[in-house]
Motif scaffolding. Sequence first.
Motif, mmCIF file in Angstrom:
data_model
loop_
_atom_site.group_PDB
_atom_site.id
_atom_site.type_symbol
_atom_site.label_atom_id
_atom_site.label_comp_id
_atom_site.label_asym_id
_atom_site.label_seq_id
_atom_site.Cartn_x
_atom_site.Cartn_y
_atom_site.Cartn_z
ATOM 1 N N LEU A 102 -3.069 6.575 -9.097
ATOM 2 C CA LEU A 102 -2.579 7.295 -7.922
ATOM 3 C C LEU A 102 -1.050 7.278 -7.868
ATOM 4 C CD1 LEU A 102 -4.897 6.404 -4.895
ATOM 5 C CD2 LEU A 102 -4.238 8.678 -5.662
ATOM 6 N N GLN A 103 -0.453 6.118 -8.096
ATOM 7 C CA GLN A 103 1.004 6.016 -8.063
ATOM 8 C C GLN A 103 1.639 6.876 -9.151
ATOM 9 O OE1 GLN A 103 1.283 1.758 -8.288
ATOM 10 N NE2 GLN A 103 1.113 1.514 -6.069
ATOM 11 N N ASP A 104 1.054 6.889 -10.338
ATOM 12 C CA ASP A 104 1.585 7.713 -11.423
ATOM 13 C C ASP A 104 1.498 9.200 -11.083
ATOM 14 O OD1 ASP A 104 2.146 5.422 -12.862
ATOM 15 O OD2 ASP A 104 0.395 5.615 -14.192
ATOM 16 N N PHE A 136 1.349 10.544 -8.118
ATOM 17 C CA PHE A 136 2.269 10.802 -7.011
ATOM 18 C C PHE A 136 3.700 10.920 -7.551
ATOM 19 C CE2 PHE A 136 4.744 9.479 -3.202
ATOM 20 C CZ PHE A 136 4.237 10.403 -2.296
ATOM 21 N N ARG A 137 4.061 10.065 -8.474
ATOM 22 C CA ARG A 137 5.396 10.096 -9.088
ATOM 23 C C ARG A 137 5.577 11.390 -9.893
ATOM 24 N NH1 ARG A 137 4.906 5.681 -11.753
ATOM 25 N NH2 ARG A 137 5.188 4.419 -9.921
ATOM 26 N N ARG A 138 4.571 11.773 -10.666
ATOM 27 C CA ARG A 138 4.655 13.018 -11.447
ATOM 28 C C ARG A 138 4.799 14.216 -10.528
ATOM 29 N NH1 ARG A 138 0.535 10.586 -14.324
ATOM 30 N NH2 ARG A 138 -1.011 11.917 -13.329
ATOM 31 N N MET A 139 4.070 14.207 -9.411
ATOM 32 C CA MET A 139 4.142 15.315 -8.455
ATOM 33 C C MET A 139 5.563 15.483 -7.943
ATOM 34 S SD MET A 139 4.425 15.617 -4.841
ATOM 35 C CE MET A 139 3.853 14.040 -4.299
ATOM 36 N N GLN A 140 6.267 14.399 -7.722
ATOM 37 C CA GLN A 140 7.631 14.474 -7.202
ATOM 38 C C GLN A 140 8.596 15.103 -8.200
ATOM 39 O OE1 GLN A 140 8.880 10.711 -5.271
ATOM 40 N NE2 GLN A 140 6.784 10.112 -5.744
ATOM 41 N N GLU A 141 8.272 15.020 -9.470
ATOM 42 C CA GLU A 141 9.136 15.563 -10.516
ATOM 43 C C GLU A 141 8.936 17.055 -10.722
ATOM 44 O OE1 GLU A 141 8.058 13.111 -13.800
ATOM 45 O OE2 GLU A 141 8.973 11.313 -12.920
ATOM 46 N N CYS A 197 -6.809 -0.083 -0.609
ATOM 47 C CA CYS A 197 -5.766 0.576 0.172
ATOM 48 C C CYS A 197 -4.558 0.698 -0.739
ATOM 49 C CB CYS A 197 -5.438 -0.257 1.414
ATOM 50 S SG CYS A 197 -4.088 0.426 2.380
ATOM 51 N N VAL A 198 -4.109 1.926 -0.961
ATOM 52 C CA VAL A 198 -2.975 2.173 -1.839
ATOM 53 C C VAL A 198 -1.863 2.812 -1.019
ATOM 54 C CG1 VAL A 198 -2.171 3.377 -3.914
ATOM 55 C CG2 VAL A 198 -4.531 2.530 -3.793
ATOM 56 N N THR A 199 -0.669 2.229 -1.093
ATOM 57 C CA THR A 199 0.489 2.783 -0.402
ATOM 58 C C THR A 199 1.387 3.451 -1.429
ATOM 59 O OG1 THR A 199 0.393 1.041 1.269
ATOM 60 C CG2 THR A 199 2.456 2.263 1.092
ATOM 61 N N LEU A 200 1.664 4.727 -1.190
ATOM 62 C CA LEU A 200 2.529 5.508 -2.071
ATOM 63 C C LEU A 200 3.820 5.790 -1.316
ATOM 64 C CD1 LEU A 200 -0.260 8.043 -3.082
ATOM 65 C CD2 LEU A 200 0.495 6.058 -4.403
ATOM 66 N N SER A 201 4.944 5.696 -1.986
ATOM 67 C CA SER A 201 6.199 5.939 -1.281
ATOM 68 C C SER A 201 7.209 6.615 -2.192
ATOM 69 C CB SER A 201 6.769 4.632 -0.743
ATOM 70 O OG SER A 201 7.065 3.752 -1.793
ATOM 71 N N SER A 202 8.179 7.253 -1.548
ATOM 72 C CA SER A 202 9.249 7.939 -2.265
ATOM 73 C C SER A 202 10.506 7.921 -1.421
ATOM 74 C CB SER A 202 8.844 9.387 -2.553
ATOM 75 O OG SER A 202 9.943 10.097 -3.091
ATOM 76 N N GLU A 203 11.617 7.664 -2.053
ATOM 77 C CA GLU A 203 12.910 7.688 -1.365
ATOM 78 C C GLU A 203 13.567 9.059 -1.475
ATOM 79 O OE1 GLU A 203 13.982 5.184 0.545
ATOM 80 O OE2 GLU A 203 12.102 4.191 0.039
ATOM 81 N N THR A 204 12.972 9.966 -2.251
ATOM 82 C CA THR A 204 13.539 11.300 -2.413
ATOM 83 C C THR A 204 12.671 12.331 -1.691
ATOM 84 O OG1 THR A 204 12.336 11.675 -4.474
ATOM 85 C CG2 THR A 204 14.530 10.710 -4.655
ATOM 86 N N ASP A 205 13.287 13.451 -1.325
ATOM 87 C CA ASP A 205 12.547 14.528 -0.677
ATOM 88 C C ASP A 205 11.532 15.116 -1.645
ATOM 89 O OD1 ASP A 205 15.087 16.040 1.488
ATOM 90 O OD2 ASP A 205 14.115 14.085 1.528
ATOM 91 N N ILE A 206 10.454 15.646 -1.099
ATOM 92 C CA ILE A 206 9.351 16.167 -1.898
ATOM 93 C C ILE A 206 9.178 17.650 -1.611
ATOM 94 C CG2 ILE A 206 6.849 16.044 -2.258
ATOM 95 C CD1 ILE A 206 7.020 13.057 -1.564
ATOM 96 N N ALA A 207 9.019 18.445 -2.658
ATOM 97 C CA ALA A 207 8.768 19.879 -2.497
ATOM 98 C C ALA A 207 7.405 20.056 -1.827
ATOM 99 C CB ALA A 207 8.797 20.580 -3.849
ATOM 100 N N PHE A 208 7.368 20.828 -0.749
ATOM 101 C CA PHE A 208 6.134 20.976 0.020
ATOM 102 C C PHE A 208 4.999 21.533 -0.827
ATOM 103 C CE2 PHE A 208 3.216 23.229 2.854
ATOM 104 C CZ PHE A 208 2.849 22.172 3.671
ATOM 105 N N GLU A 209 5.289 22.552 -1.646
ATOM 106 C CA GLU A 209 4.242 23.174 -2.459
ATOM 107 C C GLU A 209 3.641 22.177 -3.439
ATOM 108 O OE1 GLU A 209 7.363 24.362 -2.183
ATOM 109 O OE2 GLU A 209 7.037 26.075 -0.864
ATOM 110 N N ALA A 210 4.487 21.348 -4.036
ATOM 111 C CA ALA A 210 3.985 20.345 -4.986
ATOM 112 C C ALA A 210 3.131 19.309 -4.263
ATOM 113 C CB ALA A 210 5.157 19.670 -5.706
ATOM 114 N N VAL A 229 5.979 8.046 2.976
ATOM 115 C CA VAL A 229 5.006 6.969 2.838
ATOM 116 C C VAL A 229 3.633 7.573 3.075
ATOM 117 C CG1 VAL A 229 4.166 4.768 3.734
ATOM 118 C CG2 VAL A 229 6.612 5.211 3.667
ATOM 119 N N LEU A 230 2.727 7.319 2.154
ATOM 120 C CA LEU A 230 1.359 7.807 2.276
ATOM 121 C C LEU A 230 0.429 6.639 1.983
ATOM 122 C CD1 LEU A 230 -0.333 10.435 2.692
ATOM 123 C CD2 LEU A 230 -0.392 10.621 0.214
ATOM 124 N N VAL A 231 -0.513 6.376 2.883
ATOM 125 C CA VAL A 231 -1.484 5.301 2.711
ATOM 126 C C VAL A 231 -2.849 5.941 2.469
ATOM 127 C CG1 VAL A 231 -2.587 3.295 3.784
ATOM 128 C CG2 VAL A 231 -0.159 3.767 4.213
#
Length: 183
Positions: free
Chosen positions: A165-167, A169-174, A81-94, A152-154
Amino acid sequence: HKQVALADMLVINKLDLVTSAELGETAELLAEINSTARQLHATKAEVPWAALFNLELEPALLERRRHAATLSAHRGCQVSCVTLSSETDIAFEAFQAWLQALVRERHEDLYRLKGIVAVAGEPRRFVVHGIHTEVQGSYAAAWADASQRHSVLVVIGYRLDAQRLQDSFRRMQELPTAHPHAA
């Protein structure tokens, strides 16, 4: 058994069909398998959204979960079980491209995913959930307080590489609208 052992939260449903003694036995059994998971009780799957997605864990609880997951991994458990999270808004297309890549590349290994995403430029929460290749999402209620926006995505699956997965997810946010590769 493996999913219970690694869960953040366990929902015991259909309380209308069991006695309080049966509920107690079930809750006790689940606690023996995973003493750190929060247990919610429900009838007809009616569980408040806030309860499902409030996955903020106390540091001590998180450390106990990591320790339990490490022990399970050494014993041959390959469901994670992997929990991914972000405190910043995410571009929908990305996010959409990342999620499609994850499903395309790991569909045989994905058991379940769910989460809430703070989409850039959107006042409402985007709720996503899926089983294997069947992933759905829709906008839900607006964020009550803009300062509390977070994502938050589980992801639960077989042989998931949490760091990869975390990496990804982080790259996607950028990347505002790029098509990133998932893990």
